[in-house]
Design an enzyme around this catalytic site. Structure first.
Site, PDB file in Angstrom:
ATOM      1  CG  LEU A 163       2.989   6.654 -15.508  1.00  0.00           C
ATOM      2  CD1 LEU A 163       4.101   7.354 -16.385  1.00  0.00           C
ATOM      3  CD2 LEU A 163       1.788   6.411 -16.114  1.00  0.00           C
ATOM      4  CG  ASP A 217      -8.741   2.635  -1.539  1.00  0.00           C
ATOM      5  OD1 ASP A 217      -8.673   2.060  -2.538  1.00  0.00           O
ATOM      6  OD2 ASP A 217      -9.603   1.817  -0.753  1.00  0.00           O
ATOM      7  CB  ALA A 222      -3.916   0.658 -12.757  1.00  0.00           C
ATOM      8  CE1 TYR A 244      -3.519  -3.926 -15.457  1.00  0.00           C
ATOM      9  CE2 TYR A 244      -2.956  -4.856 -17.369  1.00  0.00           C
ATOM     10  CZ  TYR A 244      -3.044  -4.181 -16.616  1.00  0.00           C
ATOM     11  OH  TYR A 244      -2.212  -2.853 -16.809  1.00  0.00           O
ATOM     12  CE  LYS A 269      -5.442   0.206 -17.078  1.00  0.00           C
ATOM     13  NZ  LYS A 269      -5.226   1.282 -16.159  1.00  0.00           N
TER      14      LYS A 269
HETATM   15  N1  LIG Z   1       3.258  -2.087 -15.789  1.00  0.00           N
HETATM   16  C1  LIG Z   1       3.098  -2.525 -16.908  1.00  0.00           C
HETATM   17  O1  LIG Z   1       3.911  -3.203 -17.754  1.00  0.00           O
HETATM   18  C2  LIG Z   1       1.948  -1.716 -17.830  1.00  0.00           C
HETATM   19  C3  LIG Z   1       1.711  -2.014 -19.284  1.00  0.00           C
HETATM   20  C4  LIG Z   1       0.615  -1.462 -19.730  1.00  0.00           C
HETATM   21  C5  LIG Z   1      -0.090  -0.618 -19.198  1.00  0.00           C
HETATM   22  N2  LIG Z   1       0.088   0.029 -17.836  1.00  0.00           N
HETATM   23  C6  LIG Z   1      -0.724   0.722 -17.107  1.00  0.00           C
HETATM   24  O2  LIG Z   1       0.253   1.850 -16.907  1.00  0.00           O
HETATM   25  C7  LIG Z   1      -0.170   2.607 -15.576  1.00  0.00           C
HETATM   26  C8  LIG Z   1       1.053   2.594 -14.621  1.00  0.00           C
HETATM   27  O3  LIG Z   1       1.382   1.443 -14.503  1.00  0.00           O
HETATM   28  P1  LIG Z   1       2.831   1.182 -13.307  1.00  0.00           P
HETATM   29  O4  LIG Z   1       3.335   0.216 -14.334  1.00  0.00           O
HETATM   30  O5  LIG Z   1       3.297   2.357 -13.046  1.00  0.00           O
HETATM   31  O6  LIG Z   1       2.057   0.338 -12.322  1.00  0.00           O
HETATM   32  P2  LIG Z   1       2.488   0.217 -10.648  1.00  0.00           P
HETATM   33  O7  LIG Z   1       3.735   0.463 -10.550  1.00  0.00           O
HETATM   34  O8  LIG Z   1       1.892  -0.922 -10.386  1.00  0.00           O
HETATM   35  O9  LIG Z   1       1.733   1.383 -10.227  1.00  0.00           O
HETATM   36  C9  LIG Z   1       0.543   1.462 -10.161  1.00  0.00           C
HETATM   37  C10 LIG Z   1       0.148   2.160  -8.797  1.00  0.00           C
HETATM   38  O10 LIG Z   1      -1.326   2.038  -8.361  1.00  0.00           O
HETATM   39  C11 LIG Z   1      -1.665   1.946  -7.033  1.00  0.00           C
HETATM   40  N3  LIG Z   1      -2.742   1.317  -6.778  1.00  0.00           N
HETATM   41  C12 LIG Z   1      -3.156   0.109  -6.765  1.00  0.00           C
HETATM   42  N4  LIG Z   1      -4.428  -0.067  -6.290  1.00  0.00           N
HETATM   43  C13 LIG Z   1      -4.778   1.076  -5.462  1.00  0.00           C
HETATM   44  C14 LIG Z   1      -5.805   1.555  -4.962  1.00  0.00           C
HETATM   45  N5  LIG Z   1      -6.638   0.776  -4.434  1.00  0.00           N
HETATM   46  N6  LIG Z   1      -5.749   2.859  -4.328  1.00  0.00           N
HETATM   47  C15 LIG Z   1      -4.506   3.790  -4.732  1.00  0.00           C
HETATM   48  N7  LIG Z   1      -3.719   3.329  -5.545  1.00  0.00           N
HETATM   49  C16 LIG Z   1      -3.694   1.976  -6.019  1.00  0.00           C
HETATM   50  C17 LIG Z   1      -0.324   0.903  -6.469  1.00  0.00           C
HETATM   51  O11 LIG Z   1      -0.208   1.176  -5.362  1.00  0.00           O
HETATM   52  P3  LIG Z   1       0.108  -0.162  -4.338  1.00  0.00           P
HETATM   53  O12 LIG Z   1       1.842  -0.292  -4.734  1.00  0.00           O
HETATM   54  O13 LIG Z   1      -0.024   0.398  -2.979  1.00  0.00           O
HETATM   55  O14 LIG Z   1      -0.510  -1.355  -4.832  1.00  0.00           O
HETATM   56  C18 LIG Z   1       0.647   1.447  -7.456  1.00  0.00           C
HETATM   57  O15 LIG Z   1       1.665   2.450  -7.023  1.00  0.00           O
HETATM   58  C19 LIG Z   1      -1.381   1.831 -15.211  1.00  0.00           C
HETATM   59  O16 LIG Z   1      -2.693   2.228 -15.638  1.00  0.00           O
HETATM   60  C20 LIG Z   1      -1.352   0.177 -15.764  1.00  0.00           C
HETATM   61  O17 LIG Z   1      -2.498  -0.327 -15.981  1.00  0.00           O
HETATM   62  C21 LIG Z   1       1.001  -0.593 -17.036  1.00  0.00           C
END
Ligand SMILES: NC(=O)c1ccc[n+]([C@@H]2O[C@H](COP(=O)([O-])OP(=O)(O)OC[C@H]3O[C@@H](n4cnc5c(N)ncnc54)[C@H](OP(=O)(O)O)[C@@H]3O)[C@@H](O)[C@H]2O)c1
Length: 296
Positions: free
Chosen positions: A12, A41, A65, A130, A134
């Site tokens: 995202l 972090d 997240a 998870y 959330k």
């Molecule tokens: N992916 C899905 O299917 C899905 C579905 C429903 C809702 N969501 C929500 O949508 C949002 C965006 O998700 P996304 O798909 O873009 O997820 P993503 O690609 O996994 O991105 C999440 C980011 O958060 C970072 N992160 C994790 N732990 C961290 C920490 N301790 N400090 C700083 N950064 C940290 C990760 O960094 P690292 O790469 O370094 O770990 C990653 O870059 C989230 O809120 C997620 O819960 C996602």
């Protein structure tokens, strides 16, 4: 208007950074920084608080997240610190500075057992670690910023739930299926994908547009739902990836896809079997069109 973004290196985050609306000064962060991102972090609540007090943003867009659904079962404390602790710290700090919070959340806060799409005001009942973390993030934001569950917003924050996020970079189901179609299509091996979990994919492009609209239009609803339109099983998505990739010339021969049941493919985390989000009210509030998931 100043926006502090977390998760700038995620799926995202990439899409949000590609389409920053005019007039927004973006301070984008990621866990380790670099690539024009500041380090932040999310597991460190005092660092989250300090970032708000230092930059005094008009909005925090918390797109970062702990998203590893299965790994969260064995790392619940870390998942809770990131998914519950960071939103609480942002909300508390923003209450002091006067800024607002856009908290991105998930269909996994629901148990998936009602058999019809979930409305924004419905109660949470997550199945796995998870989803629980959330949900804890949502509860913290509601409590600190005074967003009454199922009621009025305070104008201080918005929870935007989405589902099955898919984009061109990062880790997601479509990219995994594309790789497997390439590997197995060529060798004539079949793929097995679960058919009894239904939801709706959401493209990072449409999700990013929804997030930016919340901020630029200063939308007041306390809880919004955003996914692309339609419904699908993971099996449907795997089929669509093979068909679309072939049409687009990304793939010579899709693999055969066999439907599986959830019981055939056990994973550490239990997932909702039907987690469609009811988005019609949110689409109106955001004044954004619905695109079918396959098109998106
Ligand atoms: N992916 C899905 O299917 C899905 C579905 C429903 C809702 N969501 C929500 O949508 C949002 C965006 O998700 P996304 O798909 O873009 O997820 P993503 O690609 O996994 O991105 C999440 C980011 O958060 C970072 N992160 C994790 N732990 C961290 C920490 N301790 N400090 C700083 N950064 C940290 C990760 O960094 P690292 O790469 O370094 O770990 C990653 O870059 C989230 O809120 C997620 O819960 C996602």
């Amino acid at each position: 208007m100043k926006v502090l973004l977390t998760g700038g290196a995620g799926q995202l985050g990439h899409a949000l950074r590609q389409k920053v609306p005019e007039g927004i000064e973006l301070i984008a962060t990621s866990r380790n920084g670099g690539d024009a991102l500041l380090p932040l972090d999310l597991a460190d609540a005092s660092a989250c608080r300090a970032a708000v007090l230092k930059h005094r943003p008009d909005w925090v867009l918390n797109g970062g997240a702990y998203t590893a659904v299965d790994k969260a079962e064995s790392e619940p404390e870390l998942a809770l610190a990131v998914n519950g602790g960071a939103p609480r710290a942002f909300a508390e700090a923003l209450l002091e500075t006067g800024g607002r919070l856009l908290q991105v959340s998930t269909d996994f806060v629901f148990n998936g057992q009602q058999g019809s799409p979930y409305r924004p005001e419905q109660s949470r009942d997550p199945l796995g670690a998870y989803g629980r973390t959330k949900a804890a993030g949502e509860e913290a934001v509601e409590q600190v910023l005074g967003l009454a569950a199922g009621g009025a917003g305070s104008g201080r924050g918005v929870i935007l739930r989405t589902s099955w996020v898919i984009g061109p970079v990062g880790k997601n189901f479509a990219l995994t299926m594309l790789r497997l179609h390439r590997e197995r299509g060529a060798s004539g091996q079949a793929l097995g994908v679960v058919e009894d979990q239904v939801g709706c994919p959401t493209s990072t492009a449409s999700l990013a547009a929804a997030c930016w609209r919340v901020i630029t239009a200063n939308v007041q609803e306390p809880v919004l739902h955003w996914s692309d339109a339609g419904a699908a099983s993971w099996f449907d998505v795997a089929m669509a990836v093979g068909e679309l990739a072939q049409e687009l010339g990304l793939l010579e021969q899709p693999a055969l896809v066999n439907p599986l049941t959830t019981a055939d493919y056990p994973l550490p985390a239990q997932r909702p079997s039907y987690s469609l989000l009811e988005c019609s009210g949110s689409r109106k509030a955001l004044d954004l069109p619905a695109l079918h998931w396959r098109q998106a």
